[in-house]
Structures are given as C-alpha cells and as structure tokens.
Design a protein around this motif. Structure first.
Motif, PDB file in Angstrom:
ATOM      1  N   ALA A  39      11.139 -10.696  -4.693  1.00  0.00           N
ATOM      2  CA  ALA A  39      11.116 -10.087  -3.355  1.00  0.00           C
ATOM      3  C   ALA A  39       9.722 -10.257  -2.754  1.00  0.00           C
ATOM      4  CB  ALA A  39      11.483  -8.609  -3.446  1.00  0.00           C
ATOM      5  N   ASP A  40       9.672 -10.255  -1.453  1.00  0.00           N
ATOM      6  CA  ASP A  40       8.390 -10.459  -0.764  1.00  0.00           C
ATOM      7  C   ASP A  40       7.617  -9.147  -0.719  1.00  0.00           C
ATOM      8  OD1 ASP A  40       6.345 -11.488   0.701  1.00  0.00           O
ATOM      9  OD2 ASP A  40       7.401 -11.436   2.624  1.00  0.00           O
ATOM     10  N   VAL A  41       7.134  -8.760  -1.883  1.00  0.00           N
ATOM     11  CA  VAL A  41       6.448  -7.475  -1.969  1.00  0.00           C
ATOM     12  C   VAL A  41       5.229  -7.633  -2.881  1.00  0.00           C
ATOM     13  CG1 VAL A  41       7.876  -6.716  -3.915  1.00  0.00           C
ATOM     14  CG2 VAL A  41       6.793  -5.032  -2.495  1.00  0.00           C
ATOM     15  N   ASN A  42       4.155  -6.985  -2.515  1.00  0.00           N
ATOM     16  CA  ASN A  42       2.997  -6.997  -3.415  1.00  0.00           C
ATOM     17  C   ASN A  42       2.203  -5.716  -3.243  1.00  0.00           C
ATOM     18  OD1 ASN A  42       1.089  -7.495  -1.183  1.00  0.00           O
ATOM     19  ND2 ASN A  42       2.111  -9.497  -1.134  1.00  0.00           N
ATOM     20  N   CYS A  43       1.482  -5.374  -4.276  1.00  0.00           N
ATOM     21  CA  CYS A  43       0.651  -4.180  -4.246  1.00  0.00           C
ATOM     22  C   CYS A  43      -0.471  -4.417  -5.252  1.00  0.00           C
ATOM     23  CB  CYS A  43       1.470  -2.949  -4.624  1.00  0.00           C
ATOM     24  SG  CYS A  43       0.497  -1.430  -4.611  1.00  0.00           S
ATOM     25  N   SER A  44      -1.695  -4.475  -4.753  1.00  0.00           N
ATOM     26  CA  SER A  44      -2.821  -4.788  -5.642  1.00  0.00           C
ATOM     27  C   SER A  44      -3.072  -3.638  -6.611  1.00  0.00           C
ATOM     28  CB  SER A  44      -4.081  -5.047  -4.822  1.00  0.00           C
ATOM     29  OG  SER A  44      -4.563  -3.825  -4.279  1.00  0.00           O
ATOM     30  N   LEU A  45      -3.638  -3.968  -7.756  1.00  0.00           N
ATOM     31  CA  LEU A  45      -3.972  -2.932  -8.738  1.00  0.00           C
ATOM     32  C   LEU A  45      -4.949  -1.930  -8.153  1.00  0.00           C
ATOM     33  CD1 LEU A  45      -4.298  -4.794 -12.166  1.00  0.00           C
ATOM     34  CD2 LEU A  45      -2.482  -3.287 -11.375  1.00  0.00           C
ATOM     35  N   GLU A  46      -5.805  -2.416  -7.277  1.00  0.00           N
ATOM     36  CA  GLU A  46      -6.792  -1.544  -6.630  1.00  0.00           C
ATOM     37  C   GLU A  46      -6.088  -0.474  -5.798  1.00  0.00           C
ATOM     38  OE1 GLU A  46     -10.835  -2.116  -3.945  1.00  0.00           O
ATOM     39  OE2 GLU A  46      -9.391  -3.744  -4.075  1.00  0.00           O
ATOM     40  N   ASP A  47      -5.063  -0.893  -5.040  1.00  0.00           N
ATOM     41  CA  ASP A  47      -4.310   0.061  -4.219  1.00  0.00           C
ATOM     42  C   ASP A  47      -3.496   1.021  -5.074  1.00  0.00           C
ATOM     43  OD1 ASP A  47      -5.261  -0.985  -1.878  1.00  0.00           O
ATOM     44  OD2 ASP A  47      -3.516  -2.268  -1.489  1.00  0.00           O
ATOM     45  N   ALA A  48      -3.078   0.550  -6.234  1.00  0.00           N
ATOM     46  CA  ALA A  48      -2.195   1.359  -7.085  1.00  0.00           C
ATOM     47  C   ALA A  48      -2.959   2.310  -8.010  1.00  0.00           C
ATOM     48  CB  ALA A  48      -1.317   0.437  -7.921  1.00  0.00           C
ATOM     49  N   LEU A  49      -4.272   2.196  -8.047  1.00  0.00           N
ATOM     50  CA  LEU A  49      -5.076   3.034  -8.943  1.00  0.00           C
ATOM     51  C   LEU A  49      -4.780   4.513  -8.677  1.00  0.00           C
ATOM     52  CD1 LEU A  49      -7.260   2.647 -11.148  1.00  0.00           C
ATOM     53  CD2 LEU A  49      -8.965   3.092  -9.386  1.00  0.00           C
ATOM     54  N   PHE A  50      -4.452   5.246  -9.724  1.00  0.00           N
ATOM     55  CA  PHE A  50      -4.038   6.644  -9.537  1.00  0.00           C
ATOM     56  C   PHE A  50      -5.250   7.560  -9.452  1.00  0.00           C
ATOM     57  CE2 PHE A  50      -2.371  10.743 -11.316  1.00  0.00           C
ATOM     58  CZ  PHE A  50      -1.618  11.069 -10.196  1.00  0.00           C
ATOM     59  N   TYR A  51      -5.441   8.041  -8.251  1.00  0.00           N
ATOM     60  CA  TYR A  51      -6.559   8.967  -8.021  1.00  0.00           C
ATOM     61  C   TYR A  51      -6.143   9.941  -6.929  1.00  0.00           C
ATOM     62  CZ  TYR A  51     -10.774  10.874  -5.975  1.00  0.00           C
ATOM     63  OH  TYR A  51     -11.701  11.747  -5.468  1.00  0.00           O
ATOM     64  N   ILE A  52      -6.118  11.218  -7.244  1.00  0.00           N
ATOM     65  CA  ILE A  52      -5.686  12.214  -6.254  1.00  0.00           C
ATOM     66  C   ILE A  52      -6.888  12.840  -5.559  1.00  0.00           C
ATOM     67  CG2 ILE A  52      -4.665  14.522  -6.016  1.00  0.00           C
ATOM     68  CD1 ILE A  52      -2.513  13.699  -7.917  1.00  0.00           C
ATOM     69  N   ASP A  53      -6.811  12.879  -4.231  1.00  0.00           N
ATOM     70  CA  ASP A  53      -7.773  13.616  -3.416  1.00  0.00           C
ATOM     71  C   ASP A  53      -7.192  15.027  -3.267  1.00  0.00           C
ATOM     72  OD1 ASP A  53      -8.949  14.889  -1.233  1.00  0.00           O
ATOM     73  OD2 ASP A  53      -9.312  13.012  -0.152  1.00  0.00           O
ATOM     74  N   ASP A  54      -7.783  15.973  -3.982  1.00  0.00           N
ATOM     75  CA  ASP A  54      -7.219  17.334  -4.037  1.00  0.00           C
ATOM     76  C   ASP A  54      -7.014  17.960  -2.666  1.00  0.00           C
ATOM     77  OD1 ASP A  54      -6.878  17.480  -6.738  1.00  0.00           O
ATOM     78  OD2 ASP A  54      -8.872  18.283  -7.141  1.00  0.00           O
TER      79      ASP A  54
END
Length: 292
Positions: free
Chosen positions: A254-269
């Motif tokens: 599928a024509d989909v992508n998501c960089s690891l940088e964007d996916a990095l799990f970090y919550i802004d409380d």
C-alpha cells in the motif's frame, strides 16, 4: 539482524469497535457535557495503554480504514456488504479517537482505497527488516503476517488478556504456515467479510487439503486425488476460489509510509492531559494509563 526497536502497530478500528461494543451492550455510552458519546475512545485508549505497559514498545503507529470502499469492493461489490452502518453513538467517536491518538504523538496512518490491515501489512513488512514488530489487533486475518520478527497479539476478553502468535509456534498449533492462511480463507470463505470461498468446503476440509497439497495450485494439480464431492465443488467454484484468494490476501504494498522518527513513542504530558480533560475522561490517570 535485530535491533532494540520494538514497534507496535495498532489496529485502531479493531480496538475502537471492541471497546465500543463492550459497554454499548448495556447502553453505557459515557456521554459528555457536549452530548458526545466517548465510551469507545475511552476503552480504546485503555486497551492501548495496557498493551504499551505490557510490551514496552519504543515506537507506536495507529492504522485506520479510510472510508468503507476499497480496491476489494472493485473486485467484488458484495465485499463486507453484510455490515450495516455503524451505530449512531459510534460515528462521532472515529474522529475523536484519532484526535486522542494524535495527542499522544502517535501517528494516525491510513490510505484511501485500502484497509487498516493493508497499512499494517505494508509497515510490518518494512519495519520487520530491522526491528521487532508487534501487531495489536482483534482480527485473526493478521495471522498471515507472522514472520521471524513479527508477532501478532490478539486481544481477548477484558483488558490485558492476549493470545500471542509467533511464526514458529503457529505451525505447531495450526498445522499450516502463516502464508497458507490466505489459501485457507480462499477455500472456506469468510462470513464476516462476506465472500463465499468454495461453496460446501468448510475449515476442516480446507485444512486437510492444504496439509496434504500445500497450496491452491497443489490442490488443483491433484484434483484426481480428491474425493468426487471435493473435486466437483472446487471445479464449480473455481472462479470464486481465485477471487476469494485475492480478497483474503493482505496487500503489503500500500502507498503508506511512516518514518521511525515519527513513530518514536514519546508522550507530551501536557498535550495528553489537555485532550483527556477536554473529552471529560474521569480518573483517566488511574483507569486509562495505569498510573495511581
């Protein structure tokens, strides 16, 4: 090669629907002061955080269906035609769920014409080259995506109860490989997705045939070895067999992508708190994110 990346791909639709129906059965919709139901979003987030706390991912991506029509409907107009409109209390929660996910800095991913499954398949194929992938879903179709670095985590009843599937143990348990799942569904059909497979061939017969002949091609090349009944059913349903296989296969390009940088799990409380307060979630620290 493995890395320390642990990437969780979340089936947003599966979690939202499951959470919604778990409380909707008793008419508990958690309507806020604006008159908007929030039960599905609340439960979905609880499922999400329970899994995050359990699997400790370094990266998280949430995938969604984008509209009800996909390339599968072009091939077979009756695909999923048995599914009614979503309940009126669920409709406003689709957007709210995506907003809530966004407030956690988790990317929402979806592409028109494809299902969330296809996005998950495409991303898992890419990420599993270098990282450990966990697919969080309630959908058994995802089992076809199992491979060396990819684990499928199926939600079970309640919160924090999972059936975990791995490539190695899958074969021991089912007697077929994850890749053969596509041919299994092509033979037996799928009532929830509304395609018939081969009329008169159920799971038991389909499994037996695949264990013996490996693939649909293997079965078709050995029609003489089949019982008379099996043979005539397959010959009569040949066209639908091939079509059902196309419908069953998760499309991993599928024509989909998501960089690891964007996916990095970090919550802004602060961002999370503002959104959860806006949604009027009560006791959310304790009940959703599991912090007392």
């Amino acid at each position: 090669m493995t890395s320390t990346n642990r990437i969780m791909l979340v089936d947003g639709m599966a979690l939202l629907f499951r959470a919604f129906y778990a409380t909707a059965m008793s008419n508990y919709f958690m309507v806020n002061s604006k008159g908007t139901p929030t039960n599905g979003v609340y439960g979905m987030l609880k499922h999400l955080f329970t899994a995050i706390n359990h699997y400790q991912p370094t990266h998280v991506v949430c995938c969604w269906d984008m509209g009800s029509k996909t390339f599968r409907n072009d091939m077979f107009p009756d695909y999923k035609a048995n599914r009614g409109e979503p309940p009126v209390e669920l409709i406003p929660q689709f957007d709210l769920a995506k907003e809530a996910i966004e407030s956690l800095n988790i990317p929402n991913v979806g592409v028109a014409g494809f299902e969330a499954d296809d996005c998950i398949g495409t991303l898992s194929k890419e990420y599993s080259e270098h990282s450990q992938v966990f697919i969080l879903t309630g959908d058994q179709d995802m089992l076809q995506l199992l491979k060396q670095n990819t684990t499928v985590v199926l939600l079970k009843k309640g919160y924090g109860n999972y059936a975990e599937y791995y490539e190695d143990s899958f074969y021991e348990e089912k007697g077929i490989t994850p890749a053969q799942m596509v041919d299994l569904k092509a033979l037996m059909g799928d009532t929830s997705d509304n395609y018939p497979g081969v009329k008169g061939i159920g799971e038991k017969t389909a499994l037996k045939l695949l264990m013996k002949h490996q693939t649909i091609e293997g079965i078709l090349g050995n029609l003489d070895a089949l019982t008379k009944g099996q043979r005539s059913k397959i010959e009569e349903g040949l066209e639908m067999l091939h079509l059902s296989r196309k419908l069953a296969r998760i499309h991993c390009e599928a024509d989909v992508n998501c960089s690891l940088e964007d996916a990095l799990f970090y919550i802004d409380d602060e961002r999370m708190r503002d959104k959860f307060e806006e949604l009027e979630f009560r006791n959310w620290r304790k009940n959703i994110i599991g912090v007392s």
